[in-house]
Enzyme design. Structure first.
Site, PDB file in Angstrom:
ATOM      1  CG  ASN A   9      47.642-100.105  66.127  1.00 40.14           C
ATOM      2  OD1 ASN A   9      48.520-100.098  65.268  1.00 40.14           O
ATOM      3  ND2 ASN A   9      46.678 -99.195  66.180  1.00 40.14           N
ATOM      4  CD1 TRP A  10      53.144-103.690  67.669  1.00 41.93           C
ATOM      5  CD2 TRP A  10      54.723-104.122  66.130  1.00 41.93           C
ATOM      6  NE1 TRP A  10      53.647-104.939  67.922  1.00 41.93           N
ATOM      7  CE2 TRP A  10      54.608-105.237  66.991  1.00 41.93           C
ATOM      8  CE3 TRP A  10      55.646-104.166  65.086  1.00 41.93           C
ATOM      9  CZ2 TRP A  10      55.398-106.381  66.837  1.00 41.93           C
ATOM     10  CZ3 TRP A  10      56.431-105.302  64.931  1.00 41.93           C
ATOM     11  CH2 TRP A  10      56.312-106.396  65.799  1.00 41.93           C
ATOM     12  CE  LYS A  11      48.070 -96.519  68.244  1.00 38.26           C
ATOM     13  NZ  LYS A  11      47.452 -95.491  69.037  1.00 38.26           N
ATOM     14  CG  HIS A  99      43.204 -96.653  65.078  1.00 40.10           C
ATOM     15  ND1 HIS A  99      43.519 -95.381  65.502  1.00 40.10           N
ATOM     16  CD2 HIS A  99      43.569 -97.488  66.072  1.00 40.10           C
ATOM     17  CE1 HIS A  99      44.074 -95.456  66.711  1.00 40.10           C
ATOM     18  NE2 HIS A  99      44.122 -96.724  67.076  1.00 40.10           N
ATOM     19  CD  GLU A 101      46.376 -93.277  66.392  1.00 38.79           C
ATOM     20  OE1 GLU A 101      47.012 -94.080  65.702  1.00 38.79           O
ATOM     21  OE2 GLU A 101      46.424 -93.258  67.639  1.00 38.79           O
ATOM     22  CB  SER A 217      45.704 -95.614  78.416  1.00 39.37           C
ATOM     23  OG  SER A 217      46.060 -94.460  77.687  1.00 39.37           O
ATOM     24  N   GLY A 238      48.192-100.276  72.146  1.00 40.66           N
ATOM     25  CA  GLY A 238      49.145 -99.451  71.413  1.00 40.66           C
ATOM     26  C   GLY A 238      50.502 -99.475  72.098  1.00 40.66           C
ATOM     27  N   GLY A 239      50.806 -98.429  72.861  1.00 41.24           N
ATOM     28  CA  GLY A 239      52.122 -98.253  73.494  1.00 41.24           C
ATOM     29  C   GLY A 239      52.659 -99.499  74.189  1.00 41.24           C
TER      30      GLY A 239
HETATM   31  P1  13P Z   1      47.440 -96.867  73.478  1.00 41.76           P
HETATM   32  O1  13P Z   1      47.396 -98.268  74.063  1.00 41.76           O
HETATM   33  O2  13P Z   1      48.849 -96.406  73.223  1.00 41.76           O
HETATM   34  O3  13P Z   1      46.612 -95.911  74.245  1.00 41.76           O
HETATM   35  O4  13P Z   1      46.794 -96.983  72.002  1.00 41.76           O
HETATM   36  C1  13P Z   1      45.582 -97.624  71.857  1.00 41.76           C
HETATM   37  C2  13P Z   1      45.316 -97.781  70.414  1.00 41.76           C
HETATM   38  O5  13P Z   1      45.087 -96.819  69.699  1.00 41.76           O
HETATM   39  C3  13P Z   1      45.359 -99.131  69.849  1.00 41.76           C
HETATM   40  O6  13P Z   1      44.847 -99.171  68.561  1.00 41.76           O
END
Ligand code: 13P
Length: 254
Positions: A9-11, A99, A101, A217, A238-239
């Site tokens: 998920n590149w956000k 999600h 967010e 994470s 994510g990251g």
């Molecule tokens: P991180 O891996 O950056 O904690 O993000 C997880 C996430 O929200 C994936 O959708």
């Protein structure tokens, strides 16, 4: 039997040229794995990059395209929104829905998410439906009730056929982007709980066939241990999905 999936998920990150460089690197790093690998890899870029990234993915390979959200309506006067049908038309196979967010910053509730799920399924997309508790909920010892409610109110209205297309992602909010990952035991117990709820709402077979991802994470160091848990079928990253080497190491953790 259920699939193992690693989804990135590149956000709201990366420009077009950065995205293209990342996909080039991921594609070459996973090339050796691709033959015979059973892991499905999904990249979920922001909307404007979907088409270009989709065209870059090798046809019939282990890399697939997903979006991070969709609107619940099929088309119409909804300025700035993107429908599931549009996503399918540019090659998306998956869409992340619910999600934390989106729930937190855009006030998406169970009712709206239910409509989005229906829209995604009607367009032939496979939803990656996210659930997860806040730190406050965990500390109040309310995690299982909370997640049970998210599943019941947001997801379990789907028919058997619809539900068979869904991937569930457990993302504890306190672990997202904090560097504080859930322990493999914490992840396993929630995943097992989710599978049990699916068995109750649908069937034991549906529960066994549902892919349940962990997110929060997850990285190249902890993925092997997390993916080693009986009910953890992959990750929503994510990251670490923004760095080709880290993401590839996670894919190789199976
Ligand atoms: P991180 O891996 O950056 O904690 O993000 C997880 C996430 O929200 C994936 O959708």
């Amino acid at each position: 039997m259920r699939k193992n999936i690693v989804a990135g998920n590149w956000k709201m990150n990366l420009t077009l040229s950065e995205a293209q460089a990342l996909v080039t690197e991921i594609t070459s790093l996973v090339a050796a794995e691709a033959a015979g690998s059973t892991v499905e890899v999904v990249v979920c870029p922001p909307f404007p990059l979907l088409s270009a990234v989709g065209q870059q993915l090798p046809q019939g390979g282990m890399l697939h395209l997903g979006a991070q959200n969709c609107h619940q309506k099929e088309s119409g006067a909804y300025t700035g929104e993107v429908s599931a049908r549009l996503l399918a038309s540019v090659g998306c196979e998956y869409v992340i829905l619910g999600h934390s967010e989106r729930r937190q910053y855009f006030r998406e509730d169970d009712e709206q998410l239910s409509q989005k799920l229906k829209a995604a399924l009607a367009a032939g997309l496979k939803p990656i439906f996210c659930v997860g508790e806040s730190l406050e909920t965990r500390e109040a010892d309310d995690t299982f009730d909370y997640i049970g409610r998210q599943l019941k109110d947001g997801l379990f209205h789907l028919s058997n056929e619809e539900f068979a297309q869904v991937v569930v992602a457990y993302e504890p909010i306190w672990a997202i982007g904090t560097g504080k990952t859930a322990t493999s035991q914490q992840a396993q117990e929630v995943h097992a709980f989710i599978r049990e709820q699916i068995a109750r709402a649908y069937s034991a077979e549906a529960a066994l066939n549902t892919t349940i991802l962990y997110g929060g994470s997850a990285n190249a160091q902890n993925a092997r241990e997390l993916f080693g848990q009986t009910d953890v079928d992959g990750g929503l990253i994510g990251g670490a999905s923004l760095k080709a080497r880290d993401f590839t190491e996670i894919i190789k953790s199976f």
